[in-house]
Design a protein around this motif. Structure first.
Motif, PDB file in Angstrom:
ATOM      1  N   VAL A  20       0.843  -1.285  -0.019  1.00 38.10           N
ATOM      2  CA  VAL A  20      -0.050   0.040   0.306  1.00 38.10           C
ATOM      3  C   VAL A  20       0.930   1.417  -0.165  1.00 38.10           C
ATOM      4  O   VAL A  20       0.581   2.071  -0.910  1.00 38.10           O
ATOM      5  CB  VAL A  20      -0.998  -0.045   1.197  1.00 38.10           C
ATOM      6  N   GLN A  21       1.901   1.131   0.936  1.00 39.66           N
ATOM      7  CA  GLN A  21       2.770   2.527   0.683  1.00 39.66           C
ATOM      8  C   GLN A  21       3.396   2.703  -0.382  1.00 39.66           C
ATOM      9  O   GLN A  21       3.721   3.869  -1.111  1.00 39.66           O
ATOM     10  CB  GLN A  21       3.771   2.122   2.083  1.00 39.66           C
ATOM     11  N   LYS A  22       4.149   1.663  -0.913  1.00 37.20           N
ATOM     12  CA  LYS A  22       4.877   1.586  -2.141  1.00 37.20           C
ATOM     13  C   LYS A  22       3.845   1.987  -3.552  1.00 37.20           C
ATOM     14  O   LYS A  22       4.373   3.030  -4.173  1.00 37.20           O
ATOM     15  CB  LYS A  22       5.285  -0.021  -2.754  1.00 37.20           C
ATOM     16  N   THR A  23       2.777   1.544  -3.300  1.00 35.90           N
ATOM     17  CA  THR A  23       1.579   1.995  -4.466  1.00 35.90           C
ATOM     18  C   THR A  23       1.337   3.541  -4.360  1.00 35.90           C
ATOM     19  O   THR A  23       1.195   4.271  -5.165  1.00 35.90           O
ATOM     20  CB  THR A  23       0.414   1.238  -4.290  1.00 35.90           C
ATOM     21  N   GLY A  24       1.237   3.834  -2.908  1.00 32.54           N
ATOM     22  CA  GLY A  24       0.854   5.355  -2.689  1.00 32.54           C
ATOM     23  C   GLY A  24       1.978   6.310  -2.944  1.00 32.54           C
ATOM     24  O   GLY A  24       1.810   7.240  -3.651  1.00 32.54           O
ATOM     25  N   TYR A  25       3.208   5.810  -2.941  1.00 34.81           N
ATOM     26  CA  TYR A  25       4.470   6.649  -3.157  1.00 34.81           C
ATOM     27  C   TYR A  25       4.772   6.694  -4.637  1.00 34.81           C
ATOM     28  O   TYR A  25       4.972   7.819  -5.209  1.00 34.81           O
ATOM     29  CB  TYR A  25       5.588   6.239  -2.441  1.00 34.81           C
ATOM     30  N   VAL A  26       4.593   5.453  -5.199  1.00 38.77           N
ATOM     31  CA  VAL A  26       4.863   5.600  -6.682  1.00 38.77           C
ATOM     32  C   VAL A  26       3.735   6.458  -7.362  1.00 38.77           C
ATOM     33  O   VAL A  26       3.788   7.038  -8.251  1.00 38.77           O
ATOM     34  CB  VAL A  26       4.517   4.133  -7.156  1.00 38.77           C
ATOM     35  N   LEU A  27       2.456   6.226  -6.877  1.00 37.23           N
ATOM     36  CA  LEU A  27       1.505   7.348  -7.699  1.00 37.23           C
ATOM     37  C   LEU A  27       1.639   8.609  -7.356  1.00 37.23           C
ATOM     38  O   LEU A  27       1.425   9.476  -8.417  1.00 37.23           O
ATOM     39  CB  LEU A  27       0.187   7.014  -6.793  1.00 37.23           C
ATOM     40  N   THR A  28       2.155   9.082  -6.036  1.00 37.20           N
ATOM     41  CA  THR A  28       2.545  10.471  -5.983  1.00 37.20           C
ATOM     42  C   THR A  28       3.458  10.846  -6.909  1.00 37.20           C
ATOM     43  O   THR A  28       3.625  12.114  -7.315  1.00 37.20           O
ATOM     44  CB  THR A  28       2.793  10.646  -4.576  1.00 37.20           C
ATOM     45  N   CYS A  29       4.709  10.022  -6.877  1.00 40.68           N
ATOM     46  CA  CYS A  29       5.681  10.544  -7.899  1.00 40.68           C
ATOM     47  C   CYS A  29       5.468  10.617  -9.261  1.00 40.68           C
ATOM     48  O   CYS A  29       5.829  11.653  -9.680  1.00 40.68           O
ATOM     49  CB  CYS A  29       6.845   9.452  -7.660  1.00 40.68           C
ATOM     50  N   ILE A  30       4.736   9.492  -9.745  1.00 34.68           N
ATOM     51  CA  ILE A  30       4.241   9.779 -11.135  1.00 34.68           C
ATOM     52  C   ILE A  30       3.446  11.096 -11.505  1.00 34.68           C
ATOM     53  O   ILE A  30       3.482  11.721 -12.353  1.00 34.68           O
ATOM     54  CB  ILE A  30       3.545   8.421 -11.502  1.00 34.68           C
ATOM     55  N   SER A  31       2.620  11.297 -10.445  1.00 36.76           N
ATOM     56  CA  SER A  31       1.659  12.323 -10.695  1.00 36.76           C
ATOM     57  C   SER A  31       2.422  13.575 -10.590  1.00 36.76           C
ATOM     58  O   SER A  31       2.041  14.309 -11.433  1.00 36.76           O
ATOM     59  CB  SER A  31       0.467  12.449  -9.512  1.00 36.76           C
ATOM     60  N   SER A  32       3.457  13.893  -9.717  1.00 33.59           N
ATOM     61  CA  SER A  32       4.051  14.819  -9.712  1.00 33.59           C
ATOM     62  C   SER A  32       4.909  15.011 -10.992  1.00 33.59           C
ATOM     63  O   SER A  32       5.003  16.195 -11.439  1.00 33.59           O
ATOM     64  CB  SER A  32       5.134  14.907  -8.455  1.00 33.59           C
ATOM     65  N   ILE A  33       5.457  14.042 -11.341  1.00 38.89           N
ATOM     66  CA  ILE A  33       6.373  14.273 -12.682  1.00 38.89           C
ATOM     67  C   ILE A  33       5.485  14.699 -13.900  1.00 38.89           C
ATOM     68  O   ILE A  33       5.647  15.516 -14.600  1.00 38.89           O
ATOM     69  CB  ILE A  33       7.052  12.950 -13.020  1.00 38.89           C
ATOM     70  N   MET A  34       4.338  13.886 -13.707  1.00 31.10           N
ATOM     71  CA  MET A  34       3.425  14.186 -15.205  1.00 31.10           C
ATOM     72  C   MET A  34       2.799  15.660 -14.832  1.00 31.10           C
ATOM     73  O   MET A  34       2.442  16.420 -15.949  1.00 31.10           O
ATOM     74  CB  MET A  34       2.344  13.154 -15.116  1.00 31.10           C
ATOM     75  N   PHE A  35       2.547  16.137 -13.580  1.00 31.19           N
ATOM     76  CA  PHE A  35       2.031  17.528 -13.356  1.00 31.19           C
ATOM     77  C   PHE A  35       3.344  18.479 -13.753  1.00 31.19           C
ATOM     78  O   PHE A  35       2.592  19.457 -14.751  1.00 31.19           O
ATOM     79  CB  PHE A  35       1.701  17.771 -11.864  1.00 31.19           C
ATOM     80  N   ILE A  36       4.351  18.260 -13.539  1.00 30.29           N
ATOM     81  CA  ILE A  36       5.634  19.088 -14.232  1.00 30.29           C
ATOM     82  C   ILE A  36       5.562  19.324 -15.595  1.00 30.29           C
ATOM     83  O   ILE A  36       5.807  20.108 -16.327  1.00 30.29           O
ATOM     84  CB  ILE A  36       6.832  18.905 -13.423  1.00 30.29           C
ATOM     85  N   VAL A  37       5.455  17.823 -16.359  1.00 29.49           N
ATOM     86  CA  VAL A  37       5.500  17.818 -17.646  1.00 29.49           C
ATOM     87  C   VAL A  37       4.332  18.584 -18.242  1.00 29.49           C
ATOM     88  O   VAL A  37       4.345  19.235 -19.216  1.00 29.49           O
ATOM     89  CB  VAL A  37       5.373  16.207 -18.192  1.00 29.49           C
ATOM     90  N   TRP A  38       3.221  18.579 -17.704  1.00 27.44           N
ATOM     91  CA  TRP A  38       1.835  19.378 -18.039  1.00 27.44           C
ATOM     92  C   TRP A  38       2.435  20.748 -18.186  1.00 27.44           C
ATOM     93  O   TRP A  38       2.041  21.644 -19.153  1.00 27.44           O
ATOM     94  CB  TRP A  38       0.839  18.913 -17.592  1.00 27.44           C
ATOM     95  N   LEU A  39       2.946  21.352 -17.203  1.00 32.31           N
ATOM     96  CA  LEU A  39       3.171  22.784 -17.022  1.00 32.31           C
ATOM     97  C   LEU A  39       4.293  23.110 -17.791  1.00 32.31           C
ATOM     98  O   LEU A  39       4.116  24.275 -18.553  1.00 32.31           O
ATOM     99  CB  LEU A  39       3.896  22.986 -15.470  1.00 32.31           C
ATOM    100  N   VAL A  40       4.896  22.430 -18.221  1.00 31.78           N
ATOM    101  CA  VAL A  40       6.118  22.621 -19.292  1.00 31.78           C
ATOM    102  C   VAL A  40       5.507  22.793 -20.890  1.00 31.78           C
ATOM    103  O   VAL A  40       5.680  23.537 -21.453  1.00 31.78           O
ATOM    104  CB  VAL A  40       7.260  21.744 -19.363  1.00 31.78           C
ATOM    105  N   ILE A  41       4.700  21.725 -21.010  1.00 29.10           N
ATOM    106  CA  ILE A  41       3.943  21.771 -22.282  1.00 29.10           C
ATOM    107  C   ILE A  41       3.039  22.855 -22.664  1.00 29.10           C
ATOM    108  O   ILE A  41       3.150  23.518 -23.556  1.00 29.10           O
ATOM    109  CB  ILE A  41       3.113  20.347 -22.409  1.00 29.10           C
ATOM    110  N   TRP A  42       2.456  23.240 -21.535  1.00 26.08           N
ATOM    111  CA  TRP A  42       1.557  24.619 -21.505  1.00 26.08           C
ATOM    112  C   TRP A  42       2.236  25.779 -21.163  1.00 26.08           C
ATOM    113  O   TRP A  42       1.239  26.732 -21.219  1.00 26.08           O
ATOM    114  CB  TRP A  42       0.244  24.316 -20.917  1.00 26.08           C
ATOM    115  N   GLN A  43       3.613  25.821 -21.109  1.00 29.95           N
ATOM    116  CA  GLN A  43       4.316  26.977 -20.693  1.00 29.95           C
ATOM    117  C   GLN A  43       3.832  27.846 -19.533  1.00 29.95           C
ATOM    118  O   GLN A  43       3.593  28.946 -19.657  1.00 29.95           O
ATOM    119  CB  GLN A  43       4.485  27.856 -21.860  1.00 29.95           C
TER     120      GLN A  43
END
Length: 623
Positions: free
Chosen positions: A597-620
């Protein structure tokens, strides 16, 4: 003797009852409405909108150099029931102001002080323009045609306080947009281009642009109730007669607007009466002698009103800053909008007719375009044979008049122009919920058949075709270019944004519950858990920062760039914290024994953070 008088009176009265059909045909609007019926027609048309969707309007019609209709409708001040008056009510003209820049430029060209085809950098101080991406020369004609290649920039254009006003030179340097097209290739309506032309006039004449206009246009035409100088409060007479501006509220209510101020005033700063604007129109409608007090040479006004740019033969283009209109006769037009005022002027030189409409209503279209269309008529809709199938022009397109750099580039993708073939010769256009049907009359030339009034200014569209693909659409005010992002990408991007926003707004509450459970069970809080908290909260801070940015822009789109700078700095800071936290969380969890459960939660948060930053970069979202 008595018998002769009786016969004369009989013939005279008969003539009144049965006017000469040829005289009636000549004494009408371009669309064929008899001048003696014009008042009743406009009254009936305006009745549907005045007091319902429009607070007030001043309307003037000119025929053969005479004002044949002048009337105010509704109120200049709704609360105090002050009626609208074309002679005395001062309203904001918006972008009609641009016409005074182009007339000024033609005056200087006539005197040999300005070459319309000279590179503008020869008139500007060294290094004035710093964001040009092409070596090709930019001419005054490019500025007139709005095809110098500049992107749109809405920041530092309007202010809510006169203390924020700066000089024309300073605002041109502060708000300089990037050049994203080669000069002459794409038409994208540009406030910056017009104001830049006005600054060049300042450099040539050695006087502020508003002073030049006062001396060489307003005084010449006795436009005594108009001013280009801001703030308008400095002119007590103008301020005393200025009508209040309104937004539409619920249930037909009118909401008074706060005043706004524009440093780039040559693009939309004139305050004046409809009667004064009529004097300007009359000066441009040549009499039989061809004389006009605006120019020394009779031929200059003819040159001014002649076509200087067209995307294709027999397709409306521009006449030295005036937009051509496909009416019953060739029209020359320009509309204007400020925060809470709308305006339109159209001159029909071939029929010696002009119509002027000023309103104190935000984004008004029914009178400005609908009524004008009724009075000037539509162009020829004769259809050629063997036309290409309408299916060839289907697709989604983006306005070339848009921001390409910075977070505002996202806005254009929310309201693209959709083109769908209805049959082999007709297409349906949809833009922001408005729809219209266009008919193909010549190869890749489509003319408005019916639809919402918002499409009237662009009643002709020309689709540039290359090897079976549409590469550009020419319309009034701005070209359209093919959508550069797929639907799959846009929907995926939207889904990702929604996921990240919801995840980082909800996840803190989930972590609070888990922390409470851990505390009840007296479990030790691991370092990786603390860093996961930091990662989550930095993502939450990003989500809240973006949500606040969106809310502020929706509440007041016209802002200074400095107002939004804290949001961009925040995005940088929170993104850096998120990125560092992702690395630390990954390092820590590899050293600790964690539950699934902990691993799943941490992985999900890490992936969401990375994808959020990617989204911010794409849309300037960092600028």
């Amino acid at each position: 003797m008595i018998k002769r008088i009786s016969i004369f009176l009989y013939i005279f009265l008969l003539g009144l009852c049965f006017p000469n059909p040829f005289s009636a045909a000549e004494n009408s609007t371009p669309s064929g409405i008899p001048i003696d019926e014009l008042g009743e027609f406009i009254d009936n048309y305006a009745e549907e909108y005045i007091g319902d969707t429009v607070a007030g309007a001043a309307i003037i019609a000119i025929k053969d150099d005479h004002i044949v209709f002048s009337k105010g409708y509704g109120y200049a001040d709704v609360e105090n029931q002050i009626p609208m008056d074309p002679e005395t009510t001062v309203l904001e003209w918006g972008s009609i102001t641009k016409l005074f820049v182009w007339v000024s430029a033609m005056q200087l060209a006539e005197q040999g002080k300005l070459d319309l085809e000279e590179d503008i950098r020869n008139y500007l101080p060294d290094g004035f323009l710093t964001k040009l991406n092409y070596d090709d020369p930019i001419t005054i004609l490019n500025l007139m045609h709005h095809n110098a290649g500049f992107e749109e920039n809405i920041f530092d254009l309007l202010f809510d306080s006169p203390e924020q006003l700066v000089s024309l030179e300073q605002v041109l340097k502060t708000a300089e947009p990037e050049q994203v097209f080669k000069p002459g290739e794409v038409v994208a309506y540009s406030n910056y281009s017009t104001s830049l032309a006005a600054y060049i006039i300042e450099e040539i004449t050695g006087q502020p642009f508003y002073e030049y206009v006062d001396e060489h246009i307003f005084e010449e035409l006795e436009m005594n109730q108009s001013t280009m100088h801001l703030p308008v409060e400095d002119n007590q007479e103008i301020e005393l007669h200025k009508g209040k501006g309104y937004f539409s509220g619920e249930n037909g209510a009118f909401i008074e607007s706060e005043p706004f101020y524009i440093s780039m005033y040559p693009s939309g700063g004139i305050n004046g009466t409809a009667a004064d604007l009529a004097k300007f129109a009359q000066a441009l409608m040549q009499s039989e002698s061809g004389n006009t007090s605006l120019f020394k040479e009779n031929g200059t006004v003819t040159e001014l009103l002649s076509t200087s740019y067209a995307p294709e033969e027999d397709v409306p283009g521009l006449a030295h800053g005036f937009w051509e209109y496909d009416g019953e006769y060739r029209g020359l037009t320009h509309s204007g909008n400020t925060i809470a005022y709308s305006s339109n002027i159209q001159i029909v030189p071939e029929d010696n007719f002009a119509i002027i409409i000023l309103t104190n209503q935000a984004d008004e279209i029914d009178l400005l375009f609908g009524l004008t269309d009724e009075l000037v008529g539509r162009g020829d809709h004769t259809v050629q044979e063997n036309l290409p199938p309408a299916s060839e022009v289907e697709g989604s397109y983006l306005s070339a008049r848009r921001t390409y750099n910075g977070f505002m580039n996202l806005y254009t993708y929310l309201a693209p122009l959709h083109v769908e073939a209805m049959n082999d010769s007709e297409i349906e256009l949809e833009l922001g919920g408005f729809k219209a049907t266009y008919m193909q009359t010549d190869p890749y030339v489509y003319k408005l058949k019916n639809g919402d009034d918002v499409f009237i200014p662009s009643n002709v569209m020309y689709f540039h075709e290359n090897n079976g693909n549409v590469v550009q659409i020419s319309t009034t005010y701005a070209d359209y270019l093919p959508m550069d992002k797929s639907k799959a990408f846009l929907f995926s991007s939207l889904g990702l944004f929604i996921w990240c926003m919801l995840y980082f707004l909800i996840n803190p509450f989930v972590l609070v519950v888990l922390a409470f459970i851990q505390k009840r069970r007296k479990k030790k809080i691991l370092a990786v858990t603390k860093w996961n908290w930091i990662l989550t909260l930095s993502g939450t801070a990003l989500a809240l920062n973006i949500a606040l940015l969106i809310i502020r822009m929706l509440n007041k789109p016209m802002r200074t760039y400095s107002e939004l700078l804290p949001h961009f700095i925040g995005n940088y800071v929170f993104s850096v914290v998120s990125f560092i936290s992702v690395i630390i969380v990954i390092v820590f969890w590899r050293k600790k024994r964690l539950s699934k459960v902990q691993k799943t939660g941490y992985v999900l948060t890490c992936i969401s953070s990375i994808m959020f930053i990617v989204w911010l970069v794409i849309w300037q979202m960092y600028s």
